[in-house]
Design a protein around this motif. Sequence first.
Motif, PDB file in Angstrom:
ATOM      1  N   TYR A 259      -9.793 -12.149  -1.813  1.00  0.00           N
ATOM      2  CA  TYR A 259      -8.399 -12.387  -1.464  1.00  0.00           C
ATOM      3  C   TYR A 259      -7.828 -11.198  -0.701  1.00  0.00           C
ATOM      4  O   TYR A 259      -7.938 -10.046  -1.136  1.00  0.00           O
ATOM      5  N   GLU A 262      -1.430  -9.781   1.708  1.00  0.00           N
ATOM      6  CA  GLU A 262      -0.641  -9.766   2.939  1.00  0.00           C
ATOM      7  C   GLU A 262       0.087  -8.434   3.102  1.00  0.00           C
ATOM      8  O   GLU A 262       0.465  -7.785   2.112  1.00  0.00           O
ATOM      9  N   ARG A 263       0.277  -8.034   4.365  1.00  0.00           N
ATOM     10  CA  ARG A 263       0.956  -6.768   4.649  1.00  0.00           C
ATOM     11  C   ARG A 263       2.368  -6.788   4.073  1.00  0.00           C
ATOM     12  O   ARG A 263       3.125  -7.735   4.271  1.00  0.00           O
ATOM     13  N   ALA A 265       3.119  -7.076   0.974  1.00  0.00           N
ATOM     14  CA  ALA A 265       3.158  -7.745  -0.320  1.00  0.00           C
ATOM     15  C   ALA A 265       2.592  -6.839  -1.408  1.00  0.00           C
ATOM     16  O   ALA A 265       1.792  -5.932  -1.128  1.00  0.00           O
ATOM     17  N   ASP A 267       0.242  -5.671  -4.244  1.00  0.00           N
ATOM     18  CA  ASP A 267      -1.158  -5.915  -4.573  1.00  0.00           C
ATOM     19  C   ASP A 267      -1.271  -6.191  -6.070  1.00  0.00           C
ATOM     20  O   ASP A 267      -1.088  -5.299  -6.902  1.00  0.00           O
TER      21      ASP A 267
END
Length: 308
Positions: A259, A262-263, A265, A267
């Motif tokens: 997975y 997204e930048r 977001a 982790d």
Amino acid sequence: MPTPSAAAANTSPRRLESPLSPRARYEPGSFRFSQNRPRQSGDFPKRTGRGRRAAGLSQAQVAQALFVTERTYAVLERGESVPSPEFLDAVAGVLRMEERERTTLYIYALGHVPPIPMDPMTGTNVAPAWQNAVNQISGQPCYINDVAWNVLAANDDFIKMFPQVEGRAPRLPEQNLMRWLLLREDAREHHLVDWERQWAVPVAAQLRTAVAAHPDNEDLQRLDREANEDPVAGPLYRSRNLAYVHPDGDSRPMRHAGYAVERGAQDRRSRCCEAHAPSQLGTVTMCTAQPLGSPGARFFLLPFAAQA
């Protein structure tokens, strides 16, 4: 192949009609051999995917090969009988029909597709075009397995879903997905969340159904033995308390090792154990389709939703 009889043909006096057209009739005699030379009684060609007329075969010759009367077979060609599946399979065998032609015969004669492929090897491979298509899909995990869950094609996104060891290139843990899903510890304990209830019970039911449908498939028979003998999966496999055929549309919890966060977001990946790299908890939905030229094989597209 069972030997048909006149009784098996069930020559009831009504004309069959295509479910697609009120005037269309199935006519086995319209299937043609690609080799256009007269045949002697009992001398039938190797499978060419064609039928009786162009080959010079008479109704009497085909009836003789089927061990029925000429009248019984003639009634079938005229669409005036409701034949049994066994009789249609015998016709398909004598006329060396391909799978798609046998399917057409079933549809016109009985109104449905054959329940089991004619060729025991059907579903064990797919056309190269399918493999190329899977390889060209990116951004969404997808793969194709054969009738015994051997992976025939898989894209990189699918391979990256499985538990990964840091510092090693992603790879499939098993070439046979059923063996991994049902029998391997990393699937049970680390990758597939709520393994027994969400995964093992329906997957075991799938395997039981496939073994019953394909008794001559050696890979399935081997899986059947291994599942029966496994101390963890065996009791679930033998319980037979669920009828289950396919997972199309099902959503199940799992860890996604590949997975990509997204930048911007947060982790939320975590470790399932010290041996594996961090992975994302979430839900995978199984969207399935069948390559029409390979009944029993399945194409899977696997959208994944990360757990918030």
